[in-house]
Write a protein that holds these residues in place. Structure first.
Motif, PDB file in Angstrom:
ATOM      1  N   ASP A 167       0.840  -1.238  -0.023  1.00  0.00           N
ATOM      2  CA  ASP A 167       0.111   0.132   0.072  1.00  0.00           C
ATOM      3  C   ASP A 167       0.730   1.209  -0.027  1.00  0.00           C
ATOM      4  OD1 ASP A 167      -2.370  -1.556  -0.157  1.00  0.00           O
ATOM      5  OD2 ASP A 167      -2.345  -1.746   2.186  1.00  0.00           O
ATOM      6  N   SER A 168       2.160   1.182   0.471  1.00  0.00           N
ATOM      7  CA  SER A 168       2.841   2.294   0.543  1.00  0.00           C
ATOM      8  C   SER A 168       3.172   3.235  -0.633  1.00  0.00           C
ATOM      9  CB  SER A 168       4.141   1.885   1.061  1.00  0.00           C
ATOM     10  OG  SER A 168       4.191   1.558   2.207  1.00  0.00           O
ATOM     11  N   PRO A 169       3.401   2.613  -1.865  1.00  0.00           N
ATOM     12  CA  PRO A 169       3.573   3.413  -3.258  1.00  0.00           C
ATOM     13  C   PRO A 169       2.212   4.495  -3.352  1.00  0.00           C
ATOM     14  CG  PRO A 169       4.284   1.291  -3.683  1.00  0.00           C
ATOM     15  CD  PRO A 169       3.498   1.039  -2.293  1.00  0.00           C
ATOM     16  N   SER A 170       1.247   4.020  -3.303  1.00  0.00           N
ATOM     17  CA  SER A 170       0.057   4.698  -3.443  1.00  0.00           C
ATOM     18  C   SER A 170      -0.110   5.928  -2.259  1.00  0.00           C
ATOM     19  CB  SER A 170      -1.056   4.212  -3.784  1.00  0.00           C
ATOM     20  OG  SER A 170      -1.769   3.521  -2.720  1.00  0.00           O
ATOM     21  N   PHE A 171      -0.001   5.242  -1.071  1.00  0.00           N
ATOM     22  CA  PHE A 171       0.174   6.148  -0.001  1.00  0.00           C
ATOM     23  C   PHE A 171       1.234   7.393  -0.148  1.00  0.00           C
ATOM     24  CE2 PHE A 171       1.932   7.156   4.305  1.00  0.00           C
ATOM     25  CZ  PHE A 171       0.757   8.039   4.931  1.00  0.00           C
ATOM     26  N   VAL A 172       2.431   7.090  -0.395  1.00  0.00           N
ATOM     27  CA  VAL A 172       3.483   8.126  -0.714  1.00  0.00           C
ATOM     28  C   VAL A 172       3.121   8.975  -1.781  1.00  0.00           C
ATOM     29  CG1 VAL A 172       5.788   8.295  -1.485  1.00  0.00           C
ATOM     30  CG2 VAL A 172       5.380   6.637   0.286  1.00  0.00           C
ATOM     31  N   ASN A 173       2.610   8.502  -2.856  1.00  0.00           N
ATOM     32  CA  ASN A 173       2.181   9.346  -4.022  1.00  0.00           C
ATOM     33  C   ASN A 173       1.082  10.309  -3.559  1.00  0.00           C
ATOM     34  OD1 ASN A 173       2.154   9.947  -6.775  1.00  0.00           O
ATOM     35  ND2 ASN A 173       0.045   9.248  -6.879  1.00  0.00           N
ATOM     36  N   GLY A 174       0.211   9.966  -2.842  1.00  0.00           N
ATOM     37  CA  GLY A 174      -0.984  10.737  -2.514  1.00  0.00           C
ATOM     38  C   GLY A 174      -0.433  11.851  -1.548  1.00  0.00           C
ATOM     39  N   VAL A 175       0.439  11.620  -0.429  1.00  0.00           N
ATOM     40  CA  VAL A 175       0.817  12.621   0.548  1.00  0.00           C
ATOM     41  C   VAL A 175       1.658  13.516  -0.106  1.00  0.00           C
ATOM     42  CG1 VAL A 175       2.328  12.749   2.534  1.00  0.00           C
ATOM     43  CG2 VAL A 175       0.595  10.911   2.473  1.00  0.00           C
ATOM     44  N   LEU A 176       2.789  12.951  -1.003  1.00  0.00           N
ATOM     45  CA  LEU A 176       3.531  13.920  -1.721  1.00  0.00           C
ATOM     46  C   LEU A 176       2.902  14.675  -2.930  1.00  0.00           C
ATOM     47  CD1 LEU A 176       6.777  11.782  -1.893  1.00  0.00           C
ATOM     48  CD2 LEU A 176       6.421  13.573  -0.389  1.00  0.00           C
ATOM     49  N   GLY A 177       1.823  14.229  -3.438  1.00  0.00           N
ATOM     50  CA  GLY A 177       1.095  14.961  -4.303  1.00  0.00           C
ATOM     51  C   GLY A 177       0.353  16.002  -3.680  1.00  0.00           C
ATOM     52  N   THR A 178      -0.132  15.735  -2.648  1.00  0.00           N
ATOM     53  CA  THR A 178      -1.076  16.721  -1.687  1.00  0.00           C
ATOM     54  C   THR A 178       0.217  18.145  -1.249  1.00  0.00           C
ATOM     55  OG1 THR A 178      -2.440  15.506  -0.901  1.00  0.00           O
ATOM     56  CG2 THR A 178      -2.067  17.453   0.313  1.00  0.00           C
ATOM     57  N   ILE A 179       1.314  17.882  -0.891  1.00  0.00           N
ATOM     58  CA  ILE A 179       2.034  18.341  -0.356  1.00  0.00           C
ATOM     59  C   ILE A 179       2.683  19.416  -1.774  1.00  0.00           C
ATOM     60  CG2 ILE A 179       4.623  18.849   0.149  1.00  0.00           C
ATOM     61  CD1 ILE A 179       4.208  16.581   2.149  1.00  0.00           C
ATOM     62  N   ALA A 180       3.150  18.784  -2.696  1.00  0.00           N
ATOM     63  CA  ALA A 180       3.408  19.362  -4.050  1.00  0.00           C
ATOM     64  C   ALA A 180       2.218  20.390  -4.365  1.00  0.00           C
ATOM     65  CB  ALA A 180       3.595  18.598  -5.280  1.00  0.00           C
ATOM     66  N   ARG A 181       0.942  20.178  -4.194  1.00  0.00           N
ATOM     67  CA  ARG A 181      -0.240  20.915  -4.631  1.00  0.00           C
ATOM     68  C   ARG A 181      -0.191  22.111  -3.795  1.00  0.00           C
ATOM     69  NH1 ARG A 181      -4.965  17.638  -4.154  1.00  0.00           N
ATOM     70  NH2 ARG A 181      -4.996  18.759  -2.001  1.00  0.00           N
ATOM     71  N   ASP A 182      -0.184  21.851  -2.322  1.00  0.00           N
ATOM     72  CA  ASP A 182      -0.619  22.776  -1.430  1.00  0.00           C
ATOM     73  C   ASP A 182       0.188  23.681  -0.591  1.00  0.00           C
ATOM     74  OD1 ASP A 182      -3.187  21.951  -2.172  1.00  0.00           O
ATOM     75  OD2 ASP A 182      -3.537  20.536  -0.474  1.00  0.00           O
ATOM     76  N   ALA A 183       1.535  22.982  -0.347  1.00  0.00           N
ATOM     77  CA  ALA A 183       2.517  23.658   0.421  1.00  0.00           C
ATOM     78  C   ALA A 183       3.405  24.479  -0.337  1.00  0.00           C
ATOM     79  CB  ALA A 183       3.284  22.517   1.147  1.00  0.00           C
ATOM     80  N   PRO A 184       3.633  25.541   0.542  1.00  0.00           N
ATOM     81  CA  PRO A 184       4.666  26.598  -0.165  1.00  0.00           C
ATOM     82  C   PRO A 184       6.118  26.009   0.064  1.00  0.00           C
ATOM     83  CG  PRO A 184       4.147  26.979   2.429  1.00  0.00           C
ATOM     84  CD  PRO A 184       3.363  26.026   2.093  1.00  0.00           C
ATOM     85  N   ALA A 185       6.938  26.608  -0.767  1.00  0.00           N
ATOM     86  CA  ALA A 185       8.312  25.958  -0.788  1.00  0.00           C
ATOM     87  C   ALA A 185       9.089  26.475   0.480  1.00  0.00           C
ATOM     88  CB  ALA A 185       9.035  26.741  -1.826  1.00  0.00           C
ATOM     89  N   LEU A 186       9.773  25.746   0.682  1.00  0.00           N
ATOM     90  CA  LEU A 186      10.792  26.002   2.024  1.00  0.00           C
ATOM     91  C   LEU A 186      11.743  26.954   1.618  1.00  0.00           C
ATOM     92  CD1 LEU A 186      10.720  22.529   3.979  1.00  0.00           C
ATOM     93  CD2 LEU A 186       9.435  24.320   4.342  1.00  0.00           C
ATOM     94  N   PRO A 187      12.272  27.886   2.527  1.00  0.00           N
ATOM     95  CA  PRO A 187      13.567  28.564   1.887  1.00  0.00           C
ATOM     96  C   PRO A 187      14.749  27.701   2.087  1.00  0.00           C
ATOM     97  CG  PRO A 187      12.223  29.572   3.950  1.00  0.00           C
ATOM     98  CD  PRO A 187      11.576  28.224   3.512  1.00  0.00           C
TER      99      PRO A 187
END
Length: 142
Positions: free
Chosen positions: A118-138
């Motif tokens: 189950d980990s590949p889809s979980f990792v994909n989902g979490v990182l996809g959410t971060i890529a979409r929603d999170a601001p870049a870190l300095p």
């Protein structure tokens, strides 16, 4: 295997070891850098990843917690998934040299090779959410 792919795997080893032993990530890194033993020396990109993750530890963990399902706390995740997600999040948010799609793909491949079914889809989902929603870190050089 590409050099950066190998470096990510070696960074994962350091992050996972520190997590399992309850040790400071930077101390484990310094130990690996000074005493590689029979292994080849740690690639510079591995050290860069581990240092970057350590520098942004709290920010990355907060983003991972926010992006995961409410019932999947960091403590509940498999340790290897935590390490993979930390690497992927750092590459997405703080390393402009790596395309977001590459960071996610590499993280998913690590999960496919080293974690649960189950980990590949979980990792994909979490990182996809971060890529979409999170601001870049300095970056640490700013």
């Amino acid at each position: 295997m590409a050099a950066r792919t190998k470096a990510r795997k070696r960074a994962l080893d350091v992050l996972f070891e520190a997590d399992q032993r309850g040790e400071n990530v930077l101390e484990v890194l310094n130990s690996r850098l000074s005493e590689s033993g029979r292994e080849t020396p740690l690639p510079e990109y591995s050290a860069q990843i581990v240092r970057g993750v350590a520098e942004r530890w709290l920010e990355i963990n907060t983003l991972l917690s926010d992006a995961a399902a409410p019932d999947w706390t960091l403590q509940r995740m498999p340790a290897v998934d935590r390490a993979i997600l930390r690497i992927g999040a750092w590459e997405i948010l703080a390393n402009a040299e790596v395309a977001t799609s590459v960071a996610i793909d590499e993280a998913v491949e690590l999960a496919r090779d080293l974690s649960t079914d189950d980990s590949p889809s979980f990792v994909n989902g979490v990182l996809g959410t971060i890529a979409r929603d999170a601001p870049a870190l300095p970056s640490s050089t700013e």
